[in-house]
Design an enzyme around this catalytic site. Structure first.
Site, PDB file in Angstrom:
ATOM      1  N   PRO B   2       0.835  -1.222   0.000  1.00 19.69           N
ATOM      2  CA  PRO B   2       0.000   0.000   0.000  1.00 19.69           C
ATOM      3  C   PRO B   2       0.862   1.262   0.000  1.00 19.69           C
ATOM      4  O   PRO B   2       2.059   1.222   0.321  1.00 19.69           O
ATOM      5  CB  PRO B   2      -0.774  -0.093   1.309  1.00 19.69           C
ATOM      6  N   TYR B   3       0.213   2.342  -0.383  1.00 16.08           N
ATOM      7  CA  TYR B   3       0.823   3.668  -0.353  1.00 16.08           C
ATOM      8  C   TYR B   3      -0.103   4.577   0.461  1.00 16.08           C
ATOM      9  O   TYR B   3      -1.297   4.669   0.173  1.00 16.08           O
ATOM     10  CB  TYR B   3       0.965   4.198  -1.781  1.00 16.08           C
TER      11      TYR B   3
END
Lengths: 70, 70, 70, 70, 70, 70
Positions: B2-3
């Site tokens: 994820p970011y």
């Protein structure tokens, strides 16, 4: 509850505090007028990008400004 | 992988280095706990936005802080 | 009044509605706990990115998942 | 008319003006080559993130660089 | 050459094509009026976020809408 | 550990899976070549924006494409 992010060139072209306030007011009014959004939960974030860090046409704005004034 | 991008007000309200480290640790743990993501590929980016550049309710945070302390 | 944007892979790996609610609760609590932010004005936006559209190591996640399961 | 946003670590690791120009040229050429986009309307924005504000593996880059050099 | 990103809730609350056109026109005019930017190079991108994916006050918009109509 | 976000028009103009893979490979190689970044921690996210949601010159891309083909 919209979120608006405005990126503009900074440095010598940076908006003044009064212009930033006007951008925030105007963007909020736009969302209220067009979509009937609640201004209290409308967030506007302005980011100022150095002219070396912004490019169009494959060139930095720094290079484009120089070419324009040459 | 994820970011996570966290935008907060900067300047007088900027997080300290220890608080930034805590935000990064906490956001990473959240993604691991809820979605079983790999922490090694979880990226967290914190951006500090000047109070003149952040607006809610159609006003800059600078103006809101002044009104609150007036 | 922080803004948190969480990007994760979607499709077969998309979070469930309950997981999204948990991410939103957790990210908001993190900002409250670490920076004493007001939860009422903390905005969290989750974006689900198709696995063909996310890359690390120069490859799409689609290609990486295939290689892992081969 | 694509929009490309590149976030990299700044500070001691910040790209030079020549490297920024090369990133802008390269990203624009990539969009032209792969998708036949018009370079004149391709926008590239580079953002430099302080090493205290970037995390992977639940740690700031500052902490990771210290661990690597220790 | 500013870049404006507008995130709003989608699904049942999604803007119509006419409203999107009005947001794009209005945001562009705002940048022209306040900062004298060139409209031809002003980019506006609207993103519609599902109500399960947007949170304020630690809750999804889906949950908030239910509570409001209950 | 750079992060690259590429926004392009979707729908009839959406990139194919092969083109997305090529964008991810090319953007990663660019960061490796220019800044000597580690490809394993370089993240690329492609977002496809409907033509009604993308504007330049104060108009949606939908309107511009119609005008061009008229």
């Amino acid at each position: 509850m919209p979120y608006v992010n405005i990126k503009v060139t900074g440095g010598a072209e940076a908006p003044t505090p009064a212009q930033k306030a006007e951008l925030i007011r105007g963007a909020t009014e736009l969302l209220v007028r067009v979509l009937n959004k609640n201004p209290a939960t409308t967030v506007v974030v302005i980011e100022e990008i150095p002219m070396d860090n912004w490019g169009t046409g494959g060139e930095t704005v720094t290079a484009r400004r120089k070419a324009q004034s040459a």
